[in-house]
Design an enzyme around this catalytic site. Structure first.
Site, PDB file in Angstrom:
ATOM      1  N   SER A 257       0.828  -1.211   0.000  1.00 46.40           N
ATOM      2  CA  SER A 257       0.000   0.000   0.000  1.00 46.40           C
ATOM      3  C   SER A 257       0.856   1.252   0.000  1.00 46.40           C
ATOM      4  O   SER A 257       2.010   1.244   0.427  1.00 46.40           O
ATOM      5  CB  SER A 257      -0.899   0.053   1.247  1.00 46.40           C
ATOM      6  OG  SER A 257      -1.729  -1.060   1.306  1.00 46.40           O
TER       7      SER A 257
HETATM    8  N1  SAH Z   1       0.068  -5.387   4.052  1.00 46.46           N
HETATM    9  C1  SAH Z   1       0.902  -5.677   2.899  1.00 46.46           C
HETATM   10  C2  SAH Z   1       0.226  -5.346   1.576  1.00 46.46           C
HETATM   11  C3  SAH Z   1      -0.774  -6.274   1.282  1.00 46.46           C
HETATM   12  S1  SAH Z   1      -1.493  -6.451  -0.311  1.00 46.46           S
HETATM   13  C4  SAH Z   1       2.219  -4.980   2.949  1.00 46.46           C
HETATM   14  O1  SAH Z   1       2.461  -4.204   3.876  1.00 46.46           O
HETATM   15  O2  SAH Z   1       3.038  -5.238   2.065  1.00 46.46           O
HETATM   16  C5  SAH Z   1      -2.750  -7.571   0.266  1.00 46.46           C
HETATM   17  C6  SAH Z   1      -2.248  -8.938   0.634  1.00 46.46           C
HETATM   18  O3  SAH Z   1      -3.369  -9.667   1.136  1.00 46.46           O
HETATM   19  C7  SAH Z   1      -1.730  -9.725  -0.553  1.00 46.46           C
HETATM   20  O4  SAH Z   1      -0.433 -10.178  -0.281  1.00 46.46           O
HETATM   21  C8  SAH Z   1      -2.721 -10.869  -0.686  1.00 46.46           C
HETATM   22  O5  SAH Z   1      -2.145 -12.070  -1.142  1.00 46.46           O
HETATM   23  C9  SAH Z   1      -3.234 -11.000   0.749  1.00 46.46           C
HETATM   24  N2  SAH Z   1      -4.530 -11.662   0.920  1.00 46.46           N
HETATM   25  C10 SAH Z   1      -5.625 -11.570   0.139  1.00 46.46           C
HETATM   26  N3  SAH Z   1      -6.617 -12.336   0.614  1.00 46.46           N
HETATM   27  C11 SAH Z   1      -6.161 -12.919   1.750  1.00 46.46           C
HETATM   28  C12 SAH Z   1      -6.722 -13.840   2.680  1.00 46.46           C
HETATM   29  N4  SAH Z   1      -7.943 -14.330   2.546  1.00 46.46           N
HETATM   30  N5  SAH Z   1      -5.948 -14.224   3.720  1.00 46.46           N
HETATM   31  C13 SAH Z   1      -4.679 -13.771   3.869  1.00 46.46           C
HETATM   32  N6  SAH Z   1      -4.099 -12.912   3.007  1.00 46.46           N
HETATM   33  C14 SAH Z   1      -4.818 -12.489   1.953  1.00 46.46           C
END
Ligand code: SAH
Length: 209
Positions: free
Chosen positions: A52
Protein backbone atom coordinates in the site's frame (compact mmCIF):
# COMPACT_ATOMS: atom_id res chain seq x y z
CA UNK A 1 8.62 10.94 2.79
CA UNK A 2 7.03 11.16 6.21
CA UNK A 3 7.07 14.94 6.42
CA UNK A 4 6.32 15.66 2.75
CA UNK A 5 3.37 13.36 2.37
CA UNK A 6 2.12 11.72 5.52
CA UNK A 7 2.21 14.63 7.98
CA UNK A 8 1.13 16.98 5.20
CA UNK A 9 -2.02 14.92 4.70
CA UNK A 10 -3.02 15.27 8.32
CA UNK A 11 -1.69 12.24 10.20
CA UNK A 12 -0.54 13.66 13.54
CA UNK A 13 -0.10 10.55 15.69
CA UNK A 14 3.51 11.00 16.88
CA UNK A 15 4.09 7.30 17.62
CA UNK A 16 2.85 6.26 14.17
CA UNK A 17 4.97 8.90 12.42
CA UNK A 18 8.05 7.80 14.39
CA UNK A 19 7.41 4.15 13.48
CA UNK A 20 7.04 5.05 9.79
CA UNK A 21 10.41 6.84 9.97
CA UNK A 22 12.08 3.79 11.49
CA UNK A 23 10.90 1.10 9.04
CA UNK A 24 13.02 1.08 5.83
CA UNK A 25 10.34 0.65 3.13
CA UNK A 26 12.91 -0.05 0.40
CA UNK A 27 13.77 -3.33 2.18
CA UNK A 28 10.21 -4.58 1.57
CA UNK A 29 9.94 -4.04 -2.20
CA UNK A 30 11.58 -5.93 -5.08
CA UNK A 31 14.91 -4.55 -6.41
CA UNK A 32 13.38 -3.19 -9.63
CA UNK A 33 11.08 -0.74 -7.80
CA UNK A 34 13.43 0.21 -4.93
CA UNK A 35 14.06 3.62 -6.50
CA UNK A 36 10.41 4.52 -5.86
CA UNK A 37 10.25 3.12 -2.31
CA UNK A 38 9.90 6.55 -0.69
CA UNK A 39 7.32 7.98 -3.08
CA UNK A 40 3.80 8.07 -1.66
CA UNK A 41 2.36 5.41 -3.92
CA UNK A 42 1.57 1.71 -3.95
CA UNK A 43 4.19 -0.55 -5.55
CA UNK A 44 4.02 -4.03 -7.09
CA UNK A 45 5.45 -6.84 -4.94
CA UNK A 46 4.72 -9.71 -7.36
CA UNK A 47 1.96 -12.28 -7.73
CA UNK A 48 -0.48 -9.51 -8.66
CA UNK A 49 -0.22 -7.88 -5.21
CA UNK A 50 0.89 -4.43 -4.08
CA UNK A 51 2.38 -2.82 -1.00
CA UNK A 52 0.00 0.00 0.00
CA UNK A 53 0.85 3.64 -0.37
CA UNK A 54 2.62 4.85 2.83
CA UNK A 55 -0.12 7.36 3.59
CA UNK A 56 -2.70 4.53 3.72
CA UNK A 57 -0.45 2.45 5.98
CA UNK A 58 -0.09 5.44 8.32
CA UNK A 59 -3.83 6.23 8.23
CA UNK A 60 -4.88 2.62 8.95
CA UNK A 61 -2.32 2.30 11.73
CA UNK A 62 -3.34 5.60 13.32
CA UNK A 63 -7.04 4.65 13.11
CA UNK A 64 -6.34 1.39 14.94
CA UNK A 65 -4.29 3.19 17.60
CA UNK A 66 -1.92 0.36 18.61
CA UNK A 67 -0.58 0.65 22.19
CA UNK A 68 2.70 -0.80 23.52
CA UNK A 69 0.88 -3.63 25.36
CA UNK A 70 -1.42 -4.53 22.43
CA UNK A 71 -1.64 -7.81 20.54
CA UNK A 72 -2.19 -7.21 16.83
CA UNK A 73 -3.32 -9.33 13.91
CA UNK A 74 -2.82 -8.40 10.27
CA UNK A 75 -4.58 -10.18 7.42
CA UNK A 76 -2.59 -9.89 4.17
CA UNK A 77 1.14 -9.86 5.09
CA UNK A 78 2.24 -9.12 1.50
CA UNK A 79 5.78 -7.76 1.81
CA UNK A 80 5.71 -7.61 5.62
CA UNK A 81 5.94 -3.79 5.67
CA UNK A 82 2.70 -3.09 7.56
CA UNK A 83 3.58 -5.89 9.99
CA UNK A 84 6.93 -4.20 10.66
CA UNK A 85 5.20 -0.87 11.34
CA UNK A 86 2.90 -2.65 13.81
CA UNK A 87 5.88 -4.43 15.40
CA UNK A 88 7.38 -1.01 16.16
CA UNK A 89 4.23 -0.05 18.05
CA UNK A 90 2.83 -3.00 19.99
CA UNK A 91 3.71 -6.08 22.03
CA UNK A 92 2.99 -8.98 19.64
CA UNK A 93 2.18 -9.08 15.94
CA UNK A 94 0.56 -11.98 14.09
CA UNK A 95 0.09 -11.87 10.34
CA UNK A 96 -1.53 -14.23 7.83
CA UNK A 97 -0.78 -14.36 4.09
CA UNK A 98 -2.78 -16.38 1.56
CA UNK A 99 -0.13 -16.66 -1.17
CA UNK A 100 2.76 -18.94 -0.22
CA UNK A 101 5.52 -17.12 -2.16
CA UNK A 102 4.57 -13.82 -0.54
CA UNK A 103 4.50 -15.43 2.91
CA UNK A 104 8.10 -16.52 2.20
CA UNK A 105 9.04 -13.05 0.86
CA UNK A 106 7.66 -11.38 4.02
CA UNK A 107 9.43 -13.85 6.30
CA UNK A 108 12.73 -13.07 4.56
CA UNK A 109 12.22 -9.30 4.74
CA UNK A 110 11.18 -9.28 8.41
CA UNK A 111 13.92 -11.67 9.52
CA UNK A 112 16.63 -9.69 7.70
CA UNK A 113 15.67 -6.61 9.73
CA UNK A 114 15.25 -8.46 13.01
CA UNK A 115 11.48 -7.98 13.37
CA UNK A 116 9.72 -10.59 15.43
CA UNK A 117 6.33 -11.29 13.82
CA UNK A 118 4.38 -14.56 13.98
CA UNK A 119 3.62 -15.49 10.37
CA UNK A 120 1.16 -17.99 8.99
CA UNK A 121 0.42 -19.02 5.42
CA UNK A 122 -3.31 -19.57 4.97
CA UNK A 123 -6.73 -17.96 4.59
CA UNK A 124 -7.06 -15.00 6.93
CA UNK A 125 -10.85 -15.22 6.75
CA UNK A 126 -10.79 -17.47 9.83
CA UNK A 127 -8.36 -15.24 11.73
CA UNK A 128 -5.98 -16.84 14.24
CA UNK A 129 -8.28 -18.28 16.95
CA UNK A 130 -5.47 -19.80 19.08
CA UNK A 131 -3.86 -16.37 19.52
CA UNK A 132 -7.11 -14.37 19.98
CA UNK A 133 -8.32 -12.03 21.32
CA UNK A 134 -6.59 -9.15 19.56
CA UNK A 135 -6.58 -5.46 20.50
CA UNK A 136 -5.96 -4.48 16.88
CA UNK A 137 -6.86 -6.24 13.64
CA UNK A 138 -5.82 -4.72 10.29
CA UNK A 139 -7.06 -6.20 7.04
CA UNK A 140 -5.06 -5.13 3.97
CA UNK A 141 -7.14 -6.79 1.21
CA UNK A 142 -10.80 -5.95 0.60
CA UNK A 143 -13.53 -8.48 1.49
CA UNK A 144 -17.12 -7.82 0.37
CA UNK A 145 -18.24 -8.10 3.99
CA UNK A 146 -16.31 -8.04 7.26
CA UNK A 147 -15.41 -11.67 8.14
CA UNK A 148 -17.39 -12.64 11.26
CA UNK A 149 -14.45 -14.64 12.73
CA UNK A 150 -12.40 -11.44 12.82
CA UNK A 151 -15.13 -9.60 14.73
CA UNK A 152 -15.33 -12.57 17.11
CA UNK A 153 -11.57 -12.41 17.73
CA UNK A 154 -11.54 -8.71 18.63
CA UNK A 155 -10.99 -7.98 22.35
CA UNK A 156 -13.45 -5.71 24.15
CA UNK A 157 -12.06 -2.23 23.46
CA UNK A 158 -10.31 -3.60 20.35
CA UNK A 159 -10.22 -1.90 16.93
CA UNK A 160 -10.59 -3.55 13.52
CA UNK A 161 -9.69 -1.56 10.39
CA UNK A 162 -10.84 -3.08 7.09
CA UNK A 163 -11.53 -1.96 3.51
CA UNK A 164 -14.96 -3.30 2.55
CA UNK A 165 -16.34 -3.56 -0.98
CA UNK A 166 -16.38 -5.32 -4.30
CA UNK A 167 -13.19 -6.21 -6.15
CA UNK A 168 -12.12 -3.65 -8.69
CA UNK A 169 -14.33 -0.93 -7.24
CA UNK A 170 -13.69 1.84 -4.76
CA UNK A 171 -14.12 0.44 -1.26
CA UNK A 172 -14.92 1.98 2.12
CA UNK A 173 -12.32 1.87 4.86
CA UNK A 174 -14.19 0.94 8.05
CA UNK A 175 -13.22 1.08 11.74
CA UNK A 176 -15.05 -1.33 14.06
CA UNK A 177 -14.67 -0.84 17.82
CA UNK A 178 -15.80 -3.62 20.13
CA UNK A 179 -17.82 -2.12 22.98
CA UNK A 180 -19.00 -5.32 24.70
CA UNK A 181 -18.37 -9.06 24.70
CA UNK A 182 -21.56 -10.12 22.88
CA UNK A 183 -21.24 -11.32 19.28
CA UNK A 184 -24.18 -9.26 17.95
CA UNK A 185 -24.01 -5.99 16.02
CA UNK A 186 -24.94 -4.05 19.20
CA UNK A 187 -21.52 -4.90 20.66
CA UNK A 188 -19.74 -2.97 17.89
CA UNK A 189 -19.47 0.65 16.87
CA UNK A 190 -18.77 1.06 13.15
CA UNK A 191 -17.27 4.19 11.59
CA UNK A 192 -16.48 4.83 7.96
CA UNK A 193 -13.10 6.47 7.41
CA UNK A 194 -12.33 6.96 3.73
CA UNK A 195 -12.77 5.80 0.15
CA UNK A 196 -9.92 3.45 -0.74
CA UNK A 197 -8.84 0.94 -3.36
CA UNK A 198 -7.34 -2.36 -2.18
CA UNK A 199 -6.61 -5.67 -3.87
CA UNK A 200 -9.43 -8.23 -3.46
CA UNK A 201 -9.64 -10.60 -0.51
CA UNK A 202 -8.78 -14.10 -1.77
CA UNK A 203 -10.09 -17.48 -0.65
CA UNK A 204 -13.37 -19.18 0.13
CA UNK A 205 -14.56 -16.60 2.62
CA UNK A 206 -14.00 -13.73 0.21
CA UNK A 207 -17.67 -12.97 -0.18
CA UNK A 208 -18.19 -13.21 3.58
CA UNK A 209 -21.30 -15.38 3.57
N1 SAH B 1 0.07 -5.39 4.05
C1 SAH B 1 0.90 -5.68 2.90
C2 SAH B 1 0.23 -5.35 1.58
C3 SAH B 1 -0.77 -6.27 1.28
S1 SAH B 1 -1.49 -6.45 -0.31
C4 SAH B 1 2.22 -4.98 2.95
O1 SAH B 1 2.46 -4.20 3.88
O2 SAH B 1 3.04 -5.24 2.06
C5 SAH B 1 -2.75 -7.57 0.27
C6 SAH B 1 -2.25 -8.94 0.63
O3 SAH B 1 -3.37 -9.67 1.14
C7 SAH B 1 -1.73 -9.73 -0.55
O4 SAH B 1 -0.43 -10.18 -0.28
C8 SAH B 1 -2.72 -10.87 -0.69
O5 SAH B 1 -2.14 -12.07 -1.14
C9 SAH B 1 -3.23 -11.00 0.75
N2 SAH B 1 -4.53 -11.66 0.92
C10 SAH B 1 -5.63 -11.57 0.14
N3 SAH B 1 -6.62 -12.34 0.61
C11 SAH B 1 -6.16 -12.92 1.75
C12 SAH B 1 -6.72 -13.84 2.68
N4 SAH B 1 -7.94 -14.33 2.55
N5 SAH B 1 -5.95 -14.22 3.72
C13 SAH B 1 -4.68 -13.77 3.87
N6 SAH B 1 -4.10 -12.91 3.01
C14 SAH B 1 -4.82 -12.49 1.95
Amino acid sequence: MVRATIEAEGIDDARVLAAMRRVPRHRFVPENVRGAAYADRPLPIGWGQTISQPYIVAAMTAAAGPKPTDRCLEIGTGSGYQAAVLAELCARVYSIEYLEPLAAFARENLTALGYSVELRHGDGYRGWPEAAPFDVILVTAAPERVPQPLLDQLAVGGRLVVPVGSPGEVQTLELWIRKASGAGAESFERRTLARVRFVPFLGDGARGE
